[in-house]
Design an enzyme around this catalytic site. Structure first.
Site, PDB file in Angstrom:
ATOM      1  N   LYS A  20       2.019  -4.418 -10.056  1.00 12.84           N
ATOM      2  CA  LYS A  20       1.353  -4.866  -9.105  1.00 12.84           C
ATOM      3  C   LYS A  20       0.343  -4.275  -8.564  1.00 12.84           C
ATOM      4  O   LYS A  20      -0.118  -3.328  -8.502  1.00 12.84           O
ATOM      5  CB  LYS A  20       2.673  -4.328  -8.228  1.00 12.84           C
ATOM      6  N   GLY A  55       4.664  -7.713   0.086  1.00  9.72           N
ATOM      7  CA  GLY A  55       5.316  -9.180   0.412  1.00  9.72           C
ATOM      8  C   GLY A  55       5.565  -9.550  -0.845  1.00  9.72           C
ATOM      9  O   GLY A  55       5.267 -10.782  -0.739  1.00  9.72           O
ATOM     10  N   GLY A  56       5.887  -9.434  -2.224  1.00 10.75           N
ATOM     11  CA  GLY A  56       5.668  -9.832  -3.638  1.00 10.75           C
ATOM     12  C   GLY A  56       4.345 -10.498  -3.361  1.00 10.75           C
ATOM     13  O   GLY A  56       4.153 -10.771  -4.737  1.00 10.75           O
ATOM     14  N   HIS A  97       9.973 -12.203  -5.648  1.00  5.27           N
ATOM     15  CA  HIS A  97       9.748 -10.865  -5.426  1.00  5.27           C
ATOM     16  C   HIS A  97       9.661 -11.123  -3.135  1.00  5.27           C
ATOM     17  O   HIS A  97       9.033  -9.879  -3.104  1.00  5.27           O
ATOM     18  CB  HIS A  97       8.501 -10.305  -6.013  1.00  5.27           C
ATOM     19  N   GLU A 117      10.628   2.483   1.146  1.00  2.00           N
ATOM     20  CA  GLU A 117      10.753   1.470  -0.034  1.00  2.00           C
ATOM     21  C   GLU A 117      11.770   2.041  -1.209  1.00  2.00           C
ATOM     22  O   GLU A 117      10.562   2.938  -1.831  1.00  2.00           O
ATOM     23  CB  GLU A 117      10.157  -0.401  -0.644  1.00  2.00           C
ATOM     24  N   ARG A 123       3.541   0.250   8.562  1.00  2.00           N
ATOM     25  CA  ARG A 123       4.078  -0.551   9.788  1.00  2.00           C
ATOM     26  C   ARG A 123       5.475  -1.208  10.106  1.00  2.00           C
ATOM     27  O   ARG A 123       6.651  -0.680   9.222  1.00  2.00           O
ATOM     28  CB  ARG A 123       3.479  -2.526   9.457  1.00  2.00           C
TER      29      ARG A 123
END
Length: 713
Positions: free
Chosen positions: A185, A191-192, A264, A304, A322
């Site tokens: 990543k 946002g995947g 994702h 997360e 955010r």
């Protein structure tokens, strides 16, 4: 079903979970009076709604594709940015705020919302940025840097490589050390986008190139810098909503489970997370607050975590600096308006609630679930779609059913941006009630003009595994057969479709569809032929004939004829239609049941009709008679593959003359900043590639043509 085991407990009394504060000089409170909303769609409307309630004057922005959008019209003051990428022009947006004397700026989510340079520019120019300090955003926005900070703060992180050596060979070596499967990543990811799971070494370099290309397109320069992390085989995605003020207070507003994903990207989010014991839950909250305090965070943020279903361990993944797309879920279970909190904290006020008060509210308010309504086709690999909302009917809203939407009927969902049409949020006294409410609300949704994931979401809500809370990020793949189980269209659907068309077409105007049977224009018997367009229909493509006989005022007989089956006959149907040029609503009394149906005819394709009945959507094609196709020289181009949406050609995977089998990759396209592989629907030989790399194509444009098979007549 066992609960996740706690593995990272701090040996402290419960009172430590209350909000923390430090003895710093309190900031001045400066209420916000004017606001520039630097975003679009539903989040721009969401921010405007709260700002208006608080008496804050708003100014919105729009680009050329959004010139007639709802967010452009919601405020008396709206400024055009021109090209589609205008929302990313931070320098210009700050200049506009200064030029128009606007006090504060809210970035929403996406676009510039996590751009620390943009936040710093606002600070330097005296524009109040409704978000975290630029330095906190920079620390958490760099995925590698954030993991260093979290490790020092004692927050557990996933094993992986987060360094500066970015050569393909170096990254491959680190992946081997970590051991496959690994997750790639972007350091700027979200946002995947630019994220790939690599199951084995042989596919690493191909996936790396694909992830980098997508990340550069989504995040710009620097997006191609990659992290390599151990991929947890059965992970859950659980995140904690945190909020901090300028007085040193920081609270957690509960956790959200976002494990049900495709590409994702999240589809369903819920709070509280299912199948999670309270000790682990509170431990997650404290780790999230620790993460926020470690970087001097202010405002709304989301920490997360990955939870390993097999071991019960959890690991820090990243912090989104955010407001999240799914923030309404937390609002529902805490009874708060987080945008209002953002305004008050940015103005210098203290947090409205303590951690103890938040905990009490969550215990009282039950469970909430959010479903994202996307323009996409789940039955075709969730490929994005775009187009005009020809027909849109939404569920009734109340205190437990909420819709955050950026579009109304007649609007166009453009391929230039993310394809989310709306968010549907429901609350129930417990999780099971919330799921039932969600399905009922989804049954009220009617969308025509583009593909959506609504039918898929209904099936998801009926899934026994989802109802039990047995969720993980691979949920859709794991339960694919159940979620995409073939179905058979009931004969009543065909009858209602025929009755609706019968009512909307006078006898003299029915050709070529609805052929009169017998002689003379006064015949009251007509025949309609349909094909199902639903890829889940077991008999997709089969022609179904329906014969309608009018016996009196609103009194009909109907026959449904399928190949190889006896005709199904319905006698003495009492049907009351209400028709317009493109829409028909009718209530028909069948033997032993009353059926209410809405039928929509696509204004751009007279042959396509959509039927909404018993909370389900069915798409049908009216089949023209053979004599009509022959007269006009019409012939379906079956031996070809067309673009499923407006797109850009990234790569042709085959060349002319190649023999391919069904499922072979043919073309890689890009739409809405997402890469999609178009695969062969059949075995055959490639006759022609219609477009080269870099070409832009409209939906329906032929991409690949096959050699026609010589079949006997």
């Amino acid at each position: 079903m066992r609960s996740i085991k706690p593995r990272h407990l701090r040996q402290r009394p419960f009172t430590r979970y209350l909000s923390t504060s430090s003895p710093i000089q309190p900031p001045l409170i400066t209420p916000i009076t004017s606001l520039l909303i630097a975003n679009r769609g539903e989040i721009a409307l969401r921010i405007h709604k709260t700002a208006e309630r608080l008496g804050i004057k708003t100014t919105t922005l729009y680009t050329d594709p959004d010139a007639t959008s709802q967010h452009a019209a919601c405020s008396a003051h709206s400024i055009g940015l021109g090209a589609a990428n205008g929302y990313l022009d931070g320098e210009r947006i700050v200049r506009l705020a200064k030029q128009h004397g606007i006090q504060a700026l809210h970035p929403g989510y996406g676009f510039l919302s996590e751009n620390s340079a943009f936040a710093k520019k606002c600070e330097e120019e005296g524009i109040l940025f409704v978000g975290p300090p630029a330095q906190a955003m920079a620390d958490m926005g760099d995925k590698a840097r954030s993991k260093e900070i979290m490790t020092k703060a004692g927050v557990p992180c996933v094993p992986g490589y987060h360094g500066s050596e970015q050569g393909e060979a170096e990254l491959l070596n680190y992946a081997k050390e970590i051991q496959f499967p690994v997750l790639l990543k972007s350091v700027k990811g979200g946002g995947g986008k630019g994220m790939r799971i690599v199951m084995e070494e042989s596919e690493f370099l191909q996936q790396l190139k694909s992830a980098r290309a997508e990340a550069r397109a989504s995040f710009g320069e620097g997006g191609e810098v990659m992290l390599v992390e151990k991929y947890i085989v059965r992970p859950r995605h659980v995140e904690v909503q945190v909020f901090a003020d300028k007085h040193g207070n920081c609270v957690a507003l509960g956790e959200r489970d976002c494990s049900v994903q495709r590409r994702h990207q999240k589809i369903l989010e819920e709070s509280p997370a299912p199948d999670l014991d309270d000790i682990t839950r509170l431990d997650l909250w404290e780790k999230a607050r620790t993460a926020a305090l470690a970087v001097g965070y202010v405002g709304a943020g989301t920490v997360e975590f990955i939870l390993d279903k097999d071991t019960g361990d959890f690991f820090f993944m990243e912090m989104n600096t955010r407001l999240q797309v799914e923030h309404p879920v937390s609002e529902m279970v805490t009874g708060t308006d987080l945008v209002e909190w953002q305004f008050r904290v940015a103005a210098g006020e203290r947090l409205p609630l303590t951690q103890k008060e938040i905990l009490q509210r969550i215990e009282e308010r039950g469970a909430a679930i959010e479903a994202r309504i996307y323009a996409e086709n789940p039955e075709k690999g969730f490929i994005p779609d775009s187009g005009k909302l020809v027909h849109l009917k939404t569920p009734k809203t109340n205190e437990d059913v909420r819709i955050d939407a950026g579009f109304v009927e007649g609007d166009t969902v453009t391929e230039a941006y993310d394809g989310m049409i709306a968010k549907l949020i429901v609350r129930g006294r417990d999780r099971e009630t919330a799921i039932r409410k969600m399905e009922l609300a989804l049954r009220e949704y009617e969308v025509v003009g583009l593909s959506t994931n609504i039918e898929f979401l209904k099936r998801l809500c009926r899934s026994p595994a989802f109802i039990e809370g047995d969720v993980e990020t691979g949920f859709i793949e794991k339960w694919k057969e159940e979620l995409f189980d073939p179905m058979v269209i009931k004969p009543e659907v065909f009858v209602q479709a025929a009755l609706g068309i019968f009512a909307s077409q006078p006898v003299e105007a029915v050709d070529p569809h609805g052929e009169s049977l017998g002689f003379g224009s006064s015949s009251s018997e007509r025949k309609f032929s349909f094909k199902s367009l639903d890829p889940l229909d077991q008999k997709e493509g089969e022609v179904v004939d329906v014969i309608i006989t009018q016996k009196g005022n609103n009194l009909f007989d109907a026959q449904v004829i399928r190949k190889g089956e006896d005709a199904q006959v319905f006698e003495n149907l009492v049907s009351s239609p209400f028709s317009s040029s493109e829409k028909a609503s009718l209530v028909t009394f069948f033997p032993h049941t009353r059926i209410e149906t809405t039928i929509i005819q696509d204004p751009n394709n007279d042959n396509k009709i959509t039927v909404f009945q018993h909370g389900a959507k069915t798409e049908l094609s009216l089949v023209s008679p053979a004599w009509y196709e022959k007269a006009l020289g019409l012939k379906e181009l079956a031996a070809s593959v067309a673009a499923p949406m407006p797109c850009k050609i990234l790569k042709n995977e085959v060349k002319e003359g190649d023999r391919v089998t069904k499922g072979t990759p043919l073309v890689v396209i890009e739409s809405m900043k997402m890469e999609t592989v178009i695969r062969s629907p059949q075995d055959g030989v490639i006759k022609r590639l219609a477009h080269k790399e870099g070409d832009k194509c409209k939906a329906g444009t032929v991409l690949v043509v096959f050699e026609e098979e010589n079949t006997p007549e």
